[in-house]
Motif scaffolding. Structure first.
Motif, PDB file in Angstrom:
ATOM      1  N   THR A 205       0.802  -1.220   0.000  1.00  0.00           N
ATOM      2  CA  THR A 205       0.000   0.000   0.000  1.00  0.00           C
ATOM      3  C   THR A 205       0.838   1.275   0.000  1.00  0.00           C
ATOM      4  N   GLY A 206       2.088   1.196   0.493  1.00  0.00           N
ATOM      5  CA  GLY A 206       2.923   2.383   0.597  1.00  0.00           C
ATOM      6  C   GLY A 206       3.794   2.671  -0.619  1.00  0.00           C
ATOM      7  N   LEU A 207       3.654   1.920  -1.697  1.00  0.00           N
ATOM      8  CA  LEU A 207       4.476   2.154  -2.889  1.00  0.00           C
ATOM      9  C   LEU A 207       4.376   3.613  -3.333  1.00  0.00           C
ATOM     10  N   THR A 208       5.515   4.228  -3.579  1.00  0.00           N
ATOM     11  CA  THR A 208       5.552   5.628  -3.975  1.00  0.00           C
ATOM     12  C   THR A 208       5.424   5.767  -5.493  1.00  0.00           C
ATOM     13  N   GLU A 209       5.268   6.998  -5.935  1.00  0.00           N
ATOM     14  CA  GLU A 209       5.209   7.249  -7.375  1.00  0.00           C
ATOM     15  C   GLU A 209       6.490   6.778  -8.048  1.00  0.00           C
ATOM     16  N   GLU A 210       7.624   7.018  -7.393  1.00  0.00           N
ATOM     17  CA  GLU A 210       8.912   6.572  -7.943  1.00  0.00           C
ATOM     18  C   GLU A 210       8.975   5.045  -7.987  1.00  0.00           C
ATOM     19  N   ASP A 211       8.407   4.384  -6.973  1.00  0.00           N
ATOM     20  CA  ASP A 211       8.370   2.919  -6.971  1.00  0.00           C
ATOM     21  C   ASP A 211       7.570   2.398  -8.163  1.00  0.00           C
ATOM     22  N   HIS A 212       6.438   3.023  -8.421  1.00  0.00           N
ATOM     23  CA  HIS A 212       5.610   2.597  -9.554  1.00  0.00           C
ATOM     24  C   HIS A 212       6.358   2.779 -10.875  1.00  0.00           C
ATOM     25  N   LEU A 213       7.105   3.851 -10.980  1.00  0.00           N
ATOM     26  CA  LEU A 213       7.894   4.069 -12.199  1.00  0.00           C
ATOM     27  C   LEU A 213       8.975   2.998 -12.330  1.00  0.00           C
ATOM     28  N   TYR A 214       9.573   2.597 -11.190  1.00  0.00           N
ATOM     29  CA  TYR A 214      10.605   1.558 -11.203  1.00  0.00           C
ATOM     30  C   TYR A 214      10.007   0.222 -11.648  1.00  0.00           C
ATOM     31  N   LEU A 215       8.795  -0.070 -11.189  1.00  0.00           N
ATOM     32  CA  LEU A 215       8.161  -1.357 -11.479  1.00  0.00           C
ATOM     33  C   LEU A 215       7.545  -1.417 -12.878  1.00  0.00           C
ATOM     34  N   LYS A 216       7.279  -0.269 -13.475  1.00  0.00           N
ATOM     35  CA  LYS A 216       6.546  -0.244 -14.749  1.00  0.00           C
ATOM     36  C   LYS A 216       7.160  -1.116 -15.840  1.00  0.00           C
ATOM     37  N   PRO A 217       8.502  -1.091 -16.045  1.00  0.00           N
ATOM     38  CA  PRO A 217       9.073  -1.915 -17.123  1.00  0.00           C
ATOM     39  C   PRO A 217       8.884  -3.415 -16.924  1.00  0.00           C
ATOM     40  N   ILE A 218       8.606  -3.854 -15.711  1.00  0.00           N
ATOM     41  CA  ILE A 218       8.400  -5.281 -15.456  1.00  0.00           C
ATOM     42  C   ILE A 218       7.134  -5.768 -16.154  1.00  0.00           C
ATOM     43  N   GLY A 219       6.139  -4.889 -16.257  1.00  0.00           N
ATOM     44  CA  GLY A 219       4.883  -5.295 -16.872  1.00  0.00           C
ATOM     45  C   GLY A 219       4.124  -6.302 -16.031  1.00  0.00           C
ATOM     46  N   MET A 220       4.018  -6.035 -14.729  1.00  0.00           N
ATOM     47  CA  MET A 220       3.359  -6.959 -13.804  1.00  0.00           C
ATOM     48  C   MET A 220       1.949  -7.284 -14.289  1.00  0.00           C
ATOM     49  N   ARG A 221       1.608  -8.580 -14.276  1.00  0.00           N
ATOM     50  CA  ARG A 221       0.278  -9.011 -14.707  1.00  0.00           C
ATOM     51  C   ARG A 221      -0.626  -9.414 -13.549  1.00  0.00           C
ATOM     52  N   THR A 222      -0.009  -9.877 -12.445  1.00  0.00           N
ATOM     53  CA  THR A 222      -0.814 -10.364 -11.322  1.00  0.00           C
ATOM     54  C   THR A 222      -0.211  -9.902 -10.002  1.00  0.00           C
ATOM     55  N   VAL A 223      -1.062  -9.381  -9.121  1.00  0.00           N
ATOM     56  CA  VAL A 223      -0.705  -9.108  -7.729  1.00  0.00           C
ATOM     57  C   VAL A 223      -1.542 -10.057  -6.882  1.00  0.00           C
ATOM     58  N   PHE A 224      -0.869 -10.987  -6.203  1.00  0.00           N
ATOM     59  CA  PHE A 224      -1.574 -12.007  -5.424  1.00  0.00           C
ATOM     60  C   PHE A 224      -1.384 -11.741  -3.936  1.00  0.00           C
ATOM     61  N   ASP A 225      -2.499 -11.581  -3.235  1.00  0.00           N
ATOM     62  CA  ASP A 225      -2.511 -11.144  -1.841  1.00  0.00           C
ATOM     63  C   ASP A 225      -3.016 -12.263  -0.944  1.00  0.00           C
ATOM     64  N   TYR A 226      -2.198 -12.681   0.048  1.00  0.00           N
ATOM     65  CA  TYR A 226      -2.571 -13.732   0.990  1.00  0.00           C
ATOM     66  C   TYR A 226      -3.325 -13.193   2.213  1.00  0.00           C
ATOM     67  N   ARG A 227      -3.449 -11.894   2.354  1.00  0.00           N
ATOM     68  CA  ARG A 227      -3.970 -11.318   3.591  1.00  0.00           C
ATOM     69  C   ARG A 227      -5.481 -11.528   3.732  1.00  0.00           C
ATOM     70  N   ASN A 228      -5.965 -11.419   4.955  1.00  0.00           N
ATOM     71  CA  ASN A 228      -7.400 -11.513   5.178  1.00  0.00           C
ATOM     72  C   ASN A 228      -8.075 -10.163   4.913  1.00  0.00           C
ATOM     73  N   ARG A 229      -9.384 -10.183   4.949  1.00  0.00           N
ATOM     74  CA  ARG A 229     -10.157  -9.002   4.557  1.00  0.00           C
ATOM     75  C   ARG A 229      -9.797  -7.763   5.378  1.00  0.00           C
ATOM     76  N   GLY A 230      -9.695  -7.921   6.701  1.00  0.00           N
ATOM     77  CA  GLY A 230      -9.389  -6.769   7.544  1.00  0.00           C
ATOM     78  C   GLY A 230      -8.041  -6.154   7.226  1.00  0.00           C
ATOM     79  N   GLU A 231      -7.029  -6.989   7.019  1.00  0.00           N
ATOM     80  CA  GLU A 231      -5.703  -6.483   6.660  1.00  0.00           C
ATOM     81  C   GLU A 231      -5.745  -5.717   5.350  1.00  0.00           C
ATOM     82  N   ALA A 232      -6.448  -6.289   4.376  1.00  0.00           N
ATOM     83  CA  ALA A 232      -6.498  -5.691   3.046  1.00  0.00           C
ATOM     84  C   ALA A 232      -7.287  -4.391   3.047  1.00  0.00           C
TER      85      ALA A 232
END
Length: 262
Positions: A46-73
Motif C-alpha cells: 500500500t505504501g508504494l511511492t510514485e517513484e516505486d511505480h515508475l521503477y516497477l513499470k518496465p516489469i509489466g506486472m500481470r498479477t498481484v496475489f494477496d494472501y492477507r485476510n479481509r481486515g488487513e487488506a
C-alpha cells in the motif's frame, strides 16, 4: 543469456515497500536458473511511492496475489500496479471474517503474548495442505504465459509468502536448501519493518516483553521445515502433492519450468 545463479532472491530498491524481491537467479537442481523479472515476493504494497511505480513499470506486472485476510487488506489496500490484476485469497481462512485488530490494539490488549514460536510452527503446519489460497496461486503459476510476471505478498512477506515461495520454487526444481536460505533472508530484509513495529510496541509493552517479541519474530528453519513435513506426511512426496493438491502433473510442471527457467 543465462543469469549467474544466486542463493538469495534480489531485493528491489523500493522506498514504499519492504522485502520486495525478485526470485530470479535461484538455481534449480538441473542447472537451470529461475528467470529474473517473472516471480516476485513482497510485504504489503500500500505504501508504494510514485517513484516505486515508475521503477516497477518496465516489469509489466500481470498479477498481484494477496494472501492477507479481509481486515488487513481493507486497512492497507493493494494499489494498482500498472495493468496488473489484483487477486486476494486469504491464506488464513479462519481470520477472514474475524474482527480486524490493529497492531496497536493487539499490543494494548496483551494479545501479542500469543505470538510465540510454537504458534508460528503450528501455522506453518496448517498452511500448505487444503488451502484455497495456495490452490489459486498454483493455478496462476500453471498458466505462466497469461499470469506472469506475478508478485505474491502478505503483510511482511515472510510467513504466508514464505510458504508460497517454497511451493513455487520447489515446483521449479530449486533445492530445498536454497529455498531455506532465501526464506531466512527475510530476517535481514525486514529489519527496518521490524524496527518500526518495535518502536510502536515500546509504548505498550515492557523492555522484556519487547525482547521476547523480537525473538518470536525471527524466522527459523524449523518453521519452513514444518510446512514441508506437513506436505510429506499428507502426500508422501512433493510430486504427489503437486498432482493431487493442484493438478500439476509431470507435463504441466515441465511446461511451467520451461517458461520460468533458463
Amino acid at each position: 543469456m543465462t543469469t549467474q545463479h544466486v542463493t538469495r532472491s534480489t531485493l528491489l530498491p523500493l522506498q514504499g515497500a519492504f522485502n520486495f524481491r525478485d526470485m530470479g537467479g535461484l538455481r534449480a537442481a538441473d542447472g537451470r536458473t529461475v528467470k529474473p523479472g517473472l516471480l516476485f515476493r513482497a510485504a504489503e504494497l500500500t505504501g508504494l511511492t510514485e517513484e516505486d511505480h515508475l521503477y516497477l513499470k518496465p516489469i509489466g506486472m500481470r498479477t498481484v496475489f494477496d494472501y492477507r485476510n479481509r481486515g488487513e487488506a481493507e486497512e492497507k489496500p493493494d494499489p494498482a500496479i500498472g495493468e496488473a490484476v489484483n487477486v486476494r485469497v486469504p491464506a488464513n481462512e479462519a481470520a477472514e471474517h474475524a474482527p480486524h485488530v490493529t497492531m496497536e490494539q493487539m499490543l494494548a490488549s496483551g494479545h501479542h503474548k500469543a505470538f510465540t514460536e510454537d504458534m508460528l510452527e503450528k501455522l506453518y503446519v496448517q498452511l500448505p495442505v487444503g488451502n484455497a489460497s495456495y490452490k489459486k496461486l498454483m493455478a496462476l503459476l500453471s498458466e505462466p504465459e497469461t499470469n506472469l510476471p506475478l508478485v505474491h505478498h502478505c503483510a511482511g512477506g515472510r510467513d504466508r509468502t514464505g510458504v508460497g515461495s517454497m511451493l513455487i520454487l520447489m515446483t521449479l526444481g530449486v533445492p530445498y536448501e536454497t529455498i531455506l536460505e532465501d526464506y531466512l533472508y527475510s530476517n535481514d530484509t525486514l529489519q527496518g519493518f521490524n524496527r518500526s513495529m518495535f518502536e510502536a510496541a515500546s509504548k505498550y509493552v515492557s523492555a522484556e516483553e519487547l525482547q521476547a517479541l523480537g525473538e518470536a519474530m525471527l524466522l527459523r528453519e524449523r518453521y519452513l521445515k514444518a510446512s514441508l513435513r506437513s506436505i510429506e506426511q499428507a502426500y508422501g512426496t512433493f510430486e504427489r502433492y503437486l498432482a493431487e493438491e493442484f493438478g500439476i502433473d509431470e507435463s504441466v510442471r515441465a511446461r511451467i519450468q520451461a517458461y520460468c527457467l533458463e
